[in-house]
Design an enzyme around this catalytic site. Structure first.
Site, PDB file in Angstrom:
ATOM      1  N   ASP A 106       0.829  -1.199   0.000  1.00 42.19           N
ATOM      2  CA  ASP A 106       0.000   0.000   0.000  1.00 42.19           C
ATOM      3  C   ASP A 106       0.868   1.255   0.000  1.00 42.19           C
ATOM      4  OD1 ASP A 106      -2.308   1.444   0.022  1.00 42.19           O
ATOM      5  OD2 ASP A 106      -2.786   1.085   2.130  1.00 42.19           O
ATOM      6  N   HIS A 108       3.216   3.160  -8.918  1.00 38.17           N
ATOM      7  CA  HIS A 108       3.059   1.716  -9.144  1.00 38.17           C
ATOM      8  C   HIS A 108       4.342   1.127  -9.749  1.00 38.17           C
ATOM      9  CE1 HIS A 108      -0.985   1.996  -7.871  1.00 38.17           C
ATOM     10  NE2 HIS A 108      -1.491   2.508  -8.970  1.00 38.17           N
ATOM     11  N   LEU A 132      11.302 -20.378  -3.684  1.00 36.27           N
ATOM     12  CA  LEU A 132      10.307 -19.424  -3.167  1.00 36.27           C
ATOM     13  C   LEU A 132       9.071 -19.494  -4.046  1.00 36.27           C
ATOM     14  CD1 LEU A 132       9.657 -16.794  -1.354  1.00 36.27           C
ATOM     15  CD2 LEU A 132      10.364 -15.510  -3.370  1.00 36.27           C
TER      16      LEU A 132
END
Ligand SMILES: CC(C)=CCC/C(C)=C/CC/C(C)=C/COP(=O)(O)OP(=O)(O)O
Length: 286
Positions: free
Chosen positions: A56, A73, A167
């Site tokens: 956020d 972004h 991962l």
């Protein structure tokens, strides 16, 4: 760029955005440097196996610099690349990142269009890099609602990285925790209707198996959930799965969330007393 998107057709704008970011990627060598695990918080037994992040603050980061949200972004995606690399290097097994919520479809169309295009190029451009690092990409959320070009890239990237095991990088897109739960109920109801299951067979494990996070077989629940930018809420992210997650909130805006912030979160996690409702040993004896 934001303005250009407003007037472009979707495929030409896709090509233009991809070209601009391809150029930027080539020019950029500012990846998060990997450091040797320095702290007690990074002893293997202390590292959370599954970290979830609510990324956020991109728009606020951009606004503070007089820039459009798209630039925020863009920097947010770079931060995600860095955190994925650090997660892998430090032994985190699953990183689930909230990239776009079901509710985010209500954002202005140009911003949504930009995000779809940019997330597609992020996945496309990073597949080889993910593979070389042993990172497996997974996507949860309402796939069918994503634009077809993004669905295709997701499918290809999931296929290309499916053998990787260092991962799991899980991107939650068009994701809603409530819808995940409703969908799980629906699946179970169908199984009962088909007489594959009896209602009394349903328990937490069976229920969790129907949730989208069950795709990460070993570690479906986040040990640690991080939310950046000072907001203190889950915003419909992993509602069932975070029942016993440790929560870490920071004022740092997501594009600025780097190694020092991540380490702070892991140190905080290391200091937590996870009791899961039980007494710890010392209290139990007193
Ligand atoms: C790195 C990158 C490109 C990320 C994509 C940017 C983006 C849309 C992130 C959203 C993450 C998210 C769903 C946060 C929740 O805040 P909210 O604002 O949806 O919910 P709130 O209104 O409760 O704060």
């Amino acid at each position: 760029m934001f303005q250009q998107l407003r007037t472009s057709s979707s495929s030409s704008c896709r090509a233009r955005v991809a070209a601009v970011f391809q150029q930027r990627r080539r020019a950029s060598s500012d990846r998060t440097p990997l450091t040797a695990p320095p702290a007690e918080a990074l002893r293997p037994e202390s590292v959370p196996r599954h970290v979830a992040v609510v990324m956020d603050g991109n728009s606020r980061w951009a606004r503070a610099r007089g820039l459009p949200p798209t630039v925020g972004h863009e920097h947010g995606l770079r931060a995600l690349e860095g955190i994925a690399r650090l997660s892998r290097a430090w032994g985190v097994r699953v990183l689930t990142a909230f990239a776009f919520s079901h509710e985010n479809w209500n954002r202005p169309k140009p911003e949504v269009d930009f995000l779809m295009v940019r997330i597609q190029s992020f996945i496309h451009d990073n597949v080889d890099d993910f593979s070389s690092q042993g990172i497996r990409l997974r996507v949860i959320g309402d796939h069918a609602r994503l634009p077809v070009f993004l669905q295709n890239t997701v499918r290809e990237a999931e296929e290309a990285t499916k053998e990787n095991s260092q991962l799991d990088l899980v991107l939650a897109m068009s994701y809603s925790g409530r819808r995940d739960i409703v969908q799980a109920c629906r699946n179970l109801a169908h199984k009962v209707h088909e007489k594959v299951l009896r209602p009394e067979d349903i328990d937490e494990t069976l229920f969790a198996n129907e949730l989208q996070t069950s795709l990460t077989d070993e570690f479906p629940y986040p040990d640690l959930l991080i939310r950046t930018s000072g907001e203190l809420r889950l915003s419909n992210f992993l509602l069932w799965q975070t029942a016993y997650s440790e929560l870490f909130f920071t004022d740092t805006l997501w594009p600025d969330f780097g190694e020092a912030d991540y380490l702070e979160a892991l140190r905080s996690f290391h200091g937590r007393d996870r009791r899961f409702g039980k007494r710890n040993m010392i209290l139990a004896q007193s």
